[in-house]
Design an enzyme around this catalytic site. Structure first.
Site, PDB file in Angstrom:
ATOM      1  N   ASP A 103      -4.247 -17.026   3.291  1.00  0.00           N
ATOM      2  CA  ASP A 103      -3.859 -15.751   2.690  1.00  0.00           C
ATOM      3  C   ASP A 103      -5.143 -15.088   2.204  1.00  0.00           C
ATOM      4  OD1 ASP A 103      -3.113 -13.679   1.042  1.00  0.00           O
ATOM      5  OD2 ASP A 103      -1.712 -14.855  -0.178  1.00  0.00           O
TER       6      ASP A 103
ATOM      7  N   HIS B 266       0.377 -16.839  -4.275  1.00  0.00           N
ATOM      8  CA  HIS B 266       1.208 -15.649  -4.485  1.00  0.00           C
ATOM      9  C   HIS B 266       2.587 -15.923  -3.895  1.00  0.00           C
ATOM     10  CE1 HIS B 266       2.553 -11.466  -3.856  1.00  0.00           C
ATOM     11  NE2 HIS B 266       1.626 -11.091  -4.728  1.00  0.00           N
TER      12      HIS B 266
ATOM     13  N   GLN C 155      -6.885 -11.452  -1.220  1.00  0.00           N
ATOM     14  CA  GLN C 155      -7.935 -11.304  -2.228  1.00  0.00           C
ATOM     15  C   GLN C 155      -9.295 -11.748  -1.697  1.00  0.00           C
ATOM     16  OE1 GLN C 155      -7.240  -9.803  -4.991  1.00  0.00           O
ATOM     17  NE2 GLN C 155      -5.009  -9.856  -4.857  1.00  0.00           N
TER      18      GLN C 155
ATOM     19  N   LYS D  47      -5.936  -3.242  -0.483  1.00  0.00           N
ATOM     20  CA  LYS D  47      -6.787  -3.923  -1.456  1.00  0.00           C
ATOM     21  C   LYS D  47      -8.272  -3.811  -1.094  1.00  0.00           C
ATOM     22  CE  LYS D  47      -3.179  -7.318  -2.557  1.00  0.00           C
ATOM     23  NZ  LYS D  47      -2.826  -6.922  -3.928  1.00  0.00           N
TER      24      LYS D  47
ATOM     25  N   CYS E 219       3.190 -12.114  -9.596  1.00  0.00           N
ATOM     26  CA  CYS E 219       3.835 -12.692  -8.404  1.00  0.00           C
ATOM     27  C   CYS E 219       3.358 -14.123  -8.170  1.00  0.00           C
ATOM     28  CB  CYS E 219       3.589 -11.831  -7.164  1.00  0.00           C
ATOM     29  SG  CYS E 219       4.309 -10.193  -7.258  1.00  0.00           S
TER      30      CYS E 219
END
Length: 406
Positions: free
Chosen positions: A198, A121, A201, A224, A361
């Site tokens: 990261d 991302h 997700q 999220k 993104c």
């Protein structure tokens, strides 16, 4: 796992969009919020609204207890060794930028290397571009396999003693690739490099154990994972956070201030300058309670079934291209021949079906895929096979419509 009972906890799903029952398939962008989270936010503002850590009155004490209680919930959720390693931020982007500014710029120099992947991302690309420019370090990319996965042999070859930091997504927001972050951490540490994951997700869908993973930093967002917007977490190993300087200065993060110099509070508060995101943290704590009650293993199993079902059904559509590996997280990114993804998304919205369209993104990944944009359907604990059936029917109608037009 009673999905219908879970759906009743999400009031936003009980509506029609464009005359059709809503099918929400954009949880990778942001998840919907269950009643326990909405009620926790309401209760804070109705009953406990006060600043934290500063007042000794009853409201201040109650707010502080809930705020710090949420930090403990996060600690247990990701299995951090201490709440000192849990920093509340505005989200994944802020968390990654904190490491890029405070850790990377203090620990890197010309000749050093930052290593990332083309699937990242933008929030896990641009901070490292800027850190490389500021320090003279080199930014390099791991190669991807044709299906959008990472080969550990490529990792072993790419990481050298010049590599000081590796940053990689736990799960790709476009391909659904689940990266072998534990193995990458082992390889990075063999060369003295640190690993930032990261987890935007990852944390909503996969049981996270930062100690078992042995990552140095893990970043994720509340919105999220059924929590409010504007709240996120930076996990960092204590030895790194202790050595890092704050990136925001002002009230709350100080120990003592005199006219020409100041000292900082201990962890985690030295990174939380100003009035913190109190309601957001409390809401995130409520979201974690909700996810724990359902069970992260149950959520992962449900999403795995949905992803398999979606792949099976969508592959029956002529002229569809699906991107990413066979084994994936709960999302399917695709394009229909001769239909721009924005047009496909608009046509689906007319049927009450919400999907994402664009570059997500992830423009370097779009270039790697040789496309300008894609459509993406992403699933969460409240989605059903019937939602996917509606999606497939909507895609067939979209193909028919654009076939007639052209």
């Amino acid at each position: 796992m009673d999905v219908q009972a879970i759906r009743q906890q999400f009031p936003i799903l009980n509506q029609e969009v464009n005359g059709h029952p809503l099918v929400y398939l954009d949880s990778s962008a942001t998840s919907q919020k269950p009643l326990p989270v909405i009620e926790a936010l309401d209760a804070y503002y109705r009953e406990d609204n006060s600043n934290v850590h500063r007042g000794v009155h009853t409201l201040g004490t109650r707010a502080t207890e809930k705020y710090e209680g949420a930090r403990e919930k996060v600690r247990r959720f990701i299995n951090a060794s201490s709440t000192a390693e849990v920093i509340f931020t505005r989200g994944t982007t802020t968390s990654i930028n904190t490491v890029a500014y405070s850790y990377a710029r203090s620990n890197m120099k010309s000749g050093d290397e930052i290593l990332i992947t083309p699937m990242e991302h933008h929030s896990n690309i641009i901070p490292w571009q800027q850190a490389a420019k500021a320090t003279g370090a080199t930014l390099n990319y791991l190669p991807l396999q044709p299906d959008g996965t990472i080969d550990l042999d490529d990792v072993r070859q790419a990481i050298t003693d010049s590599t000081k930091l590796v940053a990689v997504a736990h799960v790709s927001n476009v391909l659904g690739t689940i990266n072998p972050v534990k193995e990458i951490a082992q390889i990075a540490h063999q060369h003295g490099a640190v690993l930032l994951v990261d987890g935007a997700q990852g944390a909503p869908h996969i049981k996270v154990d930062v100690q078992d993973m042995d990552c140095d930093f893990y970043a994720f967002s509340g919105h999220k994972m059924c929590g409010p917007t504007g709240i996120g977490v930076l996990y960092g190993k204590r030895e790194h956070l202790e050595a890092m300087e704050p990136v925001e200065f002002g009230g709350e993060m100080i120990d003592f201030v005199n006219l020409y110099d100041s000292t900082w509070k201990e962890l985690p508060w030295k990174f939380e300058g100003g009035t913190p995101i109190i309601a957001g943290a409390i809401g995130l704590g409520a979201a974690i309670d909700f996810l724990n009650e359902v069970g992260m293993e149950n959520i992962a199993a449900h999403e795995h079934r949905l992803a398999d079902y979606a792949m099976e059904k969508m592959r029956t559509i002529d002229g569809i291209t699906i991107y990413g590996p066979e084994k994936r997280a709960a999302l399917v990114t695709f394009n229909l021949d001769d239909v721009h993804p924005h047009d496909a998304s608009t046509a689906l919205d007319a049927e009450g079906i919400a999907v994402r369209a664009g570059h997500h993104c992830a423009q370097p990944l779009m270039k790697w895929l040789n496309v300008t944009a894609t459509a993406r359907a992403s699933f969460y604990l409240y989605n059903t096979e019937e939602d996917i059936d509606r999606l497939v029917d909507g895609l067939l109608k979209t193909k028919e419509y654009f076939g007639d037009v052209f």
